[in-house]
Design a protein around this motif. Sequence first.
Motif, PDB file in Angstrom:
ATOM      1  N   THR A  38      25.727   7.951 -14.918  1.00 19.80           N
ATOM      2  CA  THR A  38      26.386   6.715 -15.340  1.00 19.80           C
ATOM      3  C   THR A  38      26.024   5.640 -14.319  1.00 19.80           C
ATOM      4  OG1 THR A  38      28.206   7.990 -16.269  1.00 19.80           O
ATOM      5  CG2 THR A  38      28.611   5.655 -15.887  1.00 19.80           C
ATOM      6  N   LEU A  39      25.482   4.529 -14.781  1.00 19.53           N
ATOM      7  CA  LEU A  39      25.044   3.494 -13.841  1.00 19.53           C
ATOM      8  C   LEU A  39      26.253   2.708 -13.310  1.00 19.53           C
ATOM      9  CD1 LEU A  39      21.813   2.310 -15.663  1.00 19.53           C
ATOM     10  CD2 LEU A  39      22.077   4.010 -13.851  1.00 19.53           C
ATOM     11  N   PRO A  40      26.118   2.144 -12.131  1.00 17.03           N
ATOM     12  CA  PRO A  40      27.241   1.413 -11.529  1.00 17.03           C
ATOM     13  C   PRO A  40      27.794   0.343 -12.476  1.00 17.03           C
ATOM     14  CG  PRO A  40      25.448   1.617  -9.957  1.00 17.03           C
ATOM     15  CD  PRO A  40      24.922   2.128 -11.279  1.00 17.03           C
ATOM     16  N   ARG A  41      29.121   0.200 -12.468  1.00 19.22           N
ATOM     17  CA  ARG A  41      29.785  -0.743 -13.384  1.00 19.22           C
ATOM     18  C   ARG A  41      29.965  -2.101 -12.709  1.00 19.22           C
ATOM     19  NH1 ARG A  41      33.617   4.330 -14.140  1.00 19.22           N
ATOM     20  NH2 ARG A  41      32.561   5.213 -15.946  1.00 19.22           N
ATOM     21  N   SER A  42      29.712  -3.166 -13.474  1.00 16.45           N
ATOM     22  CA  SER A  42      29.956  -4.493 -12.919  1.00 16.45           C
ATOM     23  C   SER A  42      31.439  -4.838 -13.012  1.00 16.45           C
ATOM     24  CB  SER A  42      29.117  -5.544 -13.650  1.00 16.45           C
ATOM     25  OG  SER A  42      29.414  -5.535 -15.018  1.00 16.45           O
ATOM     26  N   THR A  43      32.073  -4.424 -14.083  1.00 14.23           N
ATOM     27  CA  THR A  43      33.512  -4.650 -14.270  1.00 14.23           C
ATOM     28  C   THR A  43      34.078  -3.413 -14.961  1.00 14.23           C
ATOM     29  OG1 THR A  43      33.247  -5.578 -16.483  1.00 14.23           O
ATOM     30  CG2 THR A  43      33.189  -7.147 -14.660  1.00 14.23           C
ATOM     31  N   PHE A  44      35.357  -3.168 -14.795  1.00  8.06           N
ATOM     32  CA  PHE A  44      35.961  -2.058 -15.548  1.00  8.06           C
ATOM     33  C   PHE A  44      37.484  -2.132 -15.569  1.00  8.06           C
ATOM     34  CE2 PHE A  44      35.754  -0.539 -11.217  1.00  8.06           C
ATOM     35  CZ  PHE A  44      36.922   0.184 -11.040  1.00  8.06           C
ATOM     36  N   PHE A  45      38.047  -1.489 -16.565  1.00  7.75           N
ATOM     37  CA  PHE A  45      39.482  -1.234 -16.620  1.00  7.75           C
ATOM     38  C   PHE A  45      39.676   0.245 -16.354  1.00  7.75           C
ATOM     39  CE2 PHE A  45      40.196  -4.989 -19.523  1.00  7.75           C
ATOM     40  CZ  PHE A  45      41.101  -5.622 -18.684  1.00  7.75           C
ATOM     41  N   ALA A  46      40.712   0.573 -15.611  1.00  3.12           N
ATOM     42  CA  ALA A  46      40.958   1.989 -15.331  1.00  3.12           C
ATOM     43  C   ALA A  46      42.412   2.336 -15.595  1.00  3.12           C
ATOM     44  CB  ALA A  46      40.617   2.301 -13.884  1.00  3.12           C
TER      45      ALA A  46
END
Length: 285
Positions: A38-46
């Motif tokens: 999984t490539l690094p995320r620029s933004t995310f909700f967790a």
Amino acid sequence: MARLKRGAYRASESCHPTVGDFVMIDWVKDGESRIRETLPRSTFFARRDPSSSGHAEQAVAANFDYVFVMQALDGDFNERRLERYLTLSWQSGAVPVVVLTKADCAEDVSTCIQIAESVAFGVDVRAISAKTGMGLSELDRYLEPGKTIVLLGSSGVGKSSLVNALSGDDLMAVGEVRESDGRGRHTTSHRQLTLLEGGAMLIDTPGMRELGMWNADEGLSQGFSDVEAYFGKCRFSDCRHEGEPGCAIAEAIREGELAPERWESYLKLKIETRLADDKEGFLRD
Ligand code: GDP
Ligand code: ZN
């Protein structure tokens, strides 16, 4: 490389991709190919990982540019909830946009927009109706090719209706229960990532209810920059803003520059973001 829509690939133990992730895959064919990374995320909700007993987080949407923070003008509107959603949205790293839905149900839309603007500090506020089409074109500026937008809002706020209105299609089942086609009630299979004709993508994830306020300090600072602007202006540098003389917060409230509800809301969310063991001194600069 692939953009993840849903579980069409098997993932290895070590990577936990979510909707919107970019992944490297070892291609065999749909359903049999394997996600390598999984490539690094620029933004995310967790959210908290329900399968873990500790504080592990699980991403529920990733790599989006904007968050449409949605509230309906048919009685659902709540400033405090809006502040909470905005804090979470800023924390994700993306740019929030307030989308007031069901504008056809409101008598005075411009007053509603003003109220939303008073708590959505520095955030664009738009009113739309998926039913009449009102205001939909105002969202075009966010729907540029390659941009990804997450829809965030309570159930029933009109997320599916917006996806359908923007895609000109009936991709999403609207409403809680769709009457049966002879096979009983269905649980709607939720399409999570919709590619619009213009090239923008919408992510509507049903897992947003469990989003929590932990680690949301940065989001809170961005969402309440109007409040935090007073910090450091008090007479005492270690002012706790609890009635000390020369407190800039108290003065701003007295002068009508800062709404007391806004300050209370900030304090409440601040406490929510803190673990019980380090509440002490949290308002010191
Ligand atoms: P979701 O749960 O957020 O996906 O909400 P839905 O899109 O399923 O909409 C919930 C209900 O609100 C449905 O009965 C829709 O017909 C209704 N609804 C959605 N958008 C509008 C709108 O712009 N105006 C009005 N009057 N009703 C709407
Ligand atoms: Zn103070």
